[in-house]
Write a protein that holds these residues in place. Structure first.
Motif, mmCIF file in Angstrom:
data_model
loop_
_atom_site.group_PDB
_atom_site.id
_atom_site.type_symbol
_atom_site.label_atom_id
_atom_site.label_comp_id
_atom_site.label_asym_id
_atom_site.label_seq_id
_atom_site.Cartn_x
_atom_site.Cartn_y
_atom_site.Cartn_z
ATOM 1 N N UNK A 105 4.917 5.538 4.235
ATOM 2 C CA UNK A 105 3.520 5.133 4.390
ATOM 3 C C UNK A 105 3.395 3.655 4.058
ATOM 4 N N UNK A 106 2.557 2.964 4.802
ATOM 5 C CA UNK A 106 2.393 1.514 4.600
ATOM 6 C C UNK A 106 1.657 1.223 3.302
ATOM 7 N N UNK A 107 0.818 2.164 2.864
ATOM 8 C CA UNK A 107 0.078 1.981 1.609
ATOM 9 C C UNK A 107 0.383 3.164 0.690
ATOM 10 N N UNK A 108 0.372 2.911 -0.605
ATOM 11 C CA UNK A 108 0.688 3.979 -1.558
ATOM 12 C C UNK A 108 -0.511 4.901 -1.762
ATOM 13 N N UNK A 109 -0.360 5.869 -2.665
ATOM 14 C CA UNK A 109 -1.461 6.800 -2.919
ATOM 15 C C UNK A 109 -2.438 6.260 -3.969
ATOM 16 N N UNK A 110 -2.197 5.055 -4.470
ATOM 17 C CA UNK A 110 -3.071 4.544 -5.552
ATOM 18 C C UNK A 110 -4.536 4.461 -5.132
ATOM 19 N N UNK A 111 -4.763 4.327 -3.822
ATOM 20 C CA UNK A 111 -6.133 4.239 -3.324
ATOM 21 C C UNK A 111 -6.968 5.469 -3.664
ATOM 22 N N UNK A 112 -6.310 6.579 -3.971
ATOM 23 C CA UNK A 112 -7.057 7.786 -4.314
ATOM 24 C C UNK A 112 -7.622 7.712 -5.732
ATOM 25 N N UNK A 113 -7.045 6.853 -6.558
ATOM 26 C CA UNK A 113 -7.587 6.688 -7.912
ATOM 27 C C UNK A 113 -8.232 5.322 -8.099
ATOM 28 N N UNK A 114 -7.773 4.373 -7.305
ATOM 29 C CA UNK A 114 -8.309 3.019 -7.360
ATOM 30 C C UNK A 114 -8.567 2.607 -5.909
ATOM 31 N N UNK A 115 -9.710 3.019 -5.360
ATOM 32 C CA UNK A 115 -9.947 2.779 -3.936
ATOM 33 C C UNK A 115 -9.979 1.281 -3.614
ATOM 34 N N UNK B 51 16.799 7.721 2.125
ATOM 35 C CA UNK B 51 16.010 6.530 1.840
ATOM 36 C C UNK B 51 16.306 5.499 2.905
ATOM 37 N N UNK B 52 15.608 4.398 2.861
ATOM 38 C CA UNK B 52 15.933 3.330 3.807
ATOM 39 C C UNK B 52 16.444 2.110 3.047
ATOM 40 N N UNK B 53 16.690 1.044 3.769
ATOM 41 C CA UNK B 53 17.375 -0.096 3.152
ATOM 42 C C UNK B 53 16.461 -0.883 2.215
ATOM 43 N N UNK B 54 15.137 -0.626 2.292
ATOM 44 C CA UNK B 54 14.217 -1.354 1.407
ATOM 45 C C UNK B 54 14.048 -0.641 0.062
ATOM 46 N N UNK B 55 14.348 0.661 0.035
ATOM 47 C CA UNK B 55 14.172 1.426 -1.206
ATOM 48 C C UNK B 55 15.098 0.887 -2.295
ATOM 49 N N UNK C 64 6.870 -3.733 -0.479
ATOM 50 C CA UNK C 64 6.677 -5.181 -0.389
ATOM 51 C C UNK C 64 7.797 -5.823 0.427
ATOM 52 N N UNK C 65 8.923 -5.125 0.550
ATOM 53 C CA UNK C 65 10.044 -5.638 1.344
ATOM 54 C C UNK C 65 9.872 -5.186 2.794
ATOM 55 N N UNK C 66 9.607 -3.875 2.930
ATOM 56 C CA UNK C 66 9.478 -3.264 4.269
ATOM 57 C C UNK C 66 8.369 -3.933 5.077
ATOM 58 N N UNK C 67 7.274 -4.278 4.407
ATOM 59 C CA UNK C 67 6.087 -4.705 5.158
ATOM 60 C C UNK C 67 5.810 -6.192 5.108
ATOM 61 N N UNK C 68 6.656 -6.970 4.431
ATOM 62 C CA UNK C 68 6.350 -8.397 4.302
ATOM 63 C C UNK C 68 6.453 -9.079 5.658
ATOM 64 N N UNK C 69 5.371 -9.718 6.108
ATOM 65 C CA UNK C 69 5.420 -10.352 7.430
ATOM 66 C C UNK C 69 6.354 -11.564 7.454
ATOM 67 N N UNK C 70 6.719 -12.066 6.277
ATOM 68 C CA UNK C 70 7.596 -13.237 6.237
ATOM 69 C C UNK C 70 9.021 -12.860 5.829
#
Lengths: 337, 282
Positions: free
Chosen positions: A52-62, A142-146, A317-323
């Motif tokens: 998932x691109x975003x973690x589950x933290x949004x469920x406790x800290x929207x 896992x993948x290479x970013x884990x 932060x590695x998997x999704x970093x645009x740079x």
């Protein structure tokens, strides 16, 4: 150990849906293979092969939540303010969270729930966290970013989960971690099983020994940090995507002439304006200063203040970093432990 | 340093302010106004207590809130004063407020000056510009407990005479014989017969003795830099020098992340720090 056959998963989610919104990883329509935790409805396909691109933290800290609403009214000669705090009553359950995300919830708990006086007992966080059931899907690949194996327990971390599912032939072994988890595992959808837990993923590792000190040793070498932050767009994705990052902004919105709300929303320490003062002074004006602070917070200050890293190795932060920035490269560049 | 003062803030609703009302506005300088306010709930007002140096987040719901040092002393039970420099969006809106207007307040927050540890010591206070606001609270506290302290010297600097705040206080402080009070402006102005010269230089020229003295400085970063150098030349050790820092803040409770100086949060570990606490992180 308890076992749930694959074909009972829908029934389990329906059971959970009776008194809670069930959040499960799903490919979001109109995006290219972007997986997000989204409310699940019967028939929706759950995607566990991609991260998932975003973690589950949004469920406790929207990403955005109203802290309170306010209203101006006239009391005789004077203008008065009335403040009303929303009571949250919704229950939520998350299905197929990952161990790295669940573990980060415990880190957030220590910040937002600790009643010991070291932290505030945040009313909104408490309401959401108390109403959240976490069913974690253990990672057998896992993948290479884990890089969770760099941390204690790695993929076997149980903290923050109520119930952990281990994929096995024909279904999942279910390990209850909390009372809520035990209640769920006792449902008739589960059965007893002698199957062995599958081997869990072994991810790439980084050396964390003495990292806090290694980082502080390099603190004043601003050229090192300039090289490190080179290419960083200060876009803030790494903070939003981080299961442990919890920085927030507070802002007001008027909803009519006389009433409005105060909101809390995610912020990011890589944003220039994050520390920009109204005088024009900015204590962290360059991306290099901000990147240095971001890493120091995660790997030096937070461990110093709280006894743990502000990172679980989820790799977002590695998997999704645009740079294409990779925090592990920085950790390596800080030298051996 | 205690990290758990937090009196006055509801533990479960730390981000929710209490309604308050402005009872008086004092125009200090063209850009600074002091606002005296009371909580609307008399019970909260009665219970309110703080240490000099502590801060509050005052705001106007719908506009926002900002962090200010409390500039009144703890002995003042009938109002809480903030001295606000008009700088940005929120402070500009605050400057429009008049007596009777409604605000919302979260206070007290942070750790104040460790005055209990300073008993029997000489106190050197050096405030530049709006930096005098928390020092006013401290000085008035010291005057309320005058017998507990040794010699008191106060240096207060501003760019021009018009930029000096607290007119009424100054006349009183100048008259008192049990404190040495010196106001200075950066360069000579017609009609000003007081001291001239930048504050660190005037302070150093006064040759305050370092022995058994605590120096408390607050002001713009440039002034702080020169004042620290002057204090070092006068023989002050890092543990003898205290300052109160300002950073952009949103939560005031050590969570929103932006006000850290190294591993410390200005809002909860500070805003008062000794130079020894800060090390080279300042």
């Amino acid at each position: 150990m308890r076992f749930i056959p694959e074909e009972n998963i829908t029934a389990l989610l329906l059971r959970l849906s009776e008194n809670a919104t069930v959040w499960a990883p799903q490919v979001v329509r109109d995006t290219v293979n972007t997986v997000l935790f989204a409310p699940w409805r019967e028939g929706a396909e759950i995607e566990t092969g991609l991260y998932s691109a975003l973690p589950v933290k949004g469920l406790v800290l929207p990403a955005t939540e109203r802290l309170f609403s306010f209203r101006y009214h006239r009391a005789g000669e004077r203008e008065k303010i009335e403040i009303e705090v929303d009571e949250l009553r919704e229950r939520a359950a998350v299905f197929a969270a990952r161990a790295c995300d669940a573990k980060a919830l415990v880190t957030l708990d220590a910040l937002f729930l600790d009643g010991s006086g070291r932290s505030y007992n945040d009313q909104h966080y408490r309401a959401r966290r108390g109403a959240l059931t976490v069913i974690t899907l253990a990672c057998t690949s896992c993948d290479s970013a884990c890089f969770c194996s760099s941390f204690e327990d790695g993929a076997a971390a149980t903290a923050g989960s109520d119930l952990i599912f281990y994929p096995v032939s024909g279904g999942f072994l279910a390990e209850a971690v909390s009372a809520t988890g035990r209640e769920l595992a006792a449902l008739d959808l589960f059965q007893e099983s002698n199957l062995e837990k599958p081997p869990l993923a072994e991810t790439a590792k980084v050396e964390l020994a003495r990292l806090g000190q290694r980082l502080l040793d390099k603190f004043d070498d601003i050229d090192f940090w300039r090289r490190t932050a080179e290419g960083c767009l200060s876009c803030g994705y790494c903070s939003y995507a981080c299961p442990a990052c919890h920085c927030f902004n507070i802002f007001d919105e008027m909803e009519s002439d006389r009433a409005g709300g105060r909101y809390r929303c995610w912020d990011a320490c890589m944003f220039y304006a994050y520390t920009l003062e109204s005088s024009g002074h900015n204590p962290r004006p360059e991306a290099a200063h901000r990147y240095r602070n971001r890493l120091a917070h995660k790997f030096s200050y937070f461990p110093l203040n709280r006894g743990e890293f502000l990172c679980t190795g989820c790799g977002r932060c590695i998997r999704g970093c645009p740079a294409g920035r990779d925090v592990r490269d920085v950790i390596k560049a800080l030298g051996a432990g | 340093m205690s990290t758990v003062p937090r009196k006055g803030i509801k533990a479960t609703k730390p981000l929710v302010p209490e309604p308050a009302t402005i009872i008086d506005v004092i125009v200090e300088t063209p850009s600074i106004r002091s606002f005296r306010l009371v909580f609307d709930d008399p019970g909260i007002m009665k219970e309110f207590s703080f240490a000099p140096g502590q801060i509050g987040l005052m705001g106007i719901p719908g506009v926002g809130e900002s962090t200010f040092a409390i500039s009144s002393p703890p002995s003042r039970r009938d109002y809480i004063q903030f001295s606000v420099m008009k700088t940005g969006f929120v402070t500009s809106a605050i400057h429009e407020l008049k007596a009777g207007d409604a605000v919302a307040l979260r206070a007290p927050l942070g750790c104040g000056f460790p005055v209990d540890n300073w008993k029997g010591k000489n106190i050197l206070i050096a405030g530049g510009g709006i930096g005098m606001a928390p020092l006013r609270s401290l000085l008035l506290y010291i005057l309320d407990h005058r017998h507990q302290f040794g010699d008191i010297s106060v240096f207060y600097g501003a760019r021009t005479p018009a930029d000096l705040c607290f007119v009424g206080d100054r006349a009183h402080w100048e008259e008192r014989e049990d404190i040495a009070f010196i106001a200075t402006i950066d360069s000579g102005q017609p009609g000003w017969d007081g001291r001239t010269g930048v504050l660190p230089r005037v302070m150093e020229a006064g040759r305050p003795p370092a022995e058994n003295t605590v120096a408390v400085i607050c002001g713009p970063p440039v002034m702080i830099g020169y004042a620290l150098a002057a204090l070092a030349r006068l023989g002050f050790a890092e543990g003898q020098i205290f300052t109160t820092l300002e950073r952009k803040m949103k939560c005031g409770i050590g969570l929103c992340g932006r006000c850290n100086v190294g591993s410390k949060y200005v809002c909860t570990d500070g805003p008062v720090f000794s130079l020894a606490d800060l090390g080279n992180e300042i």
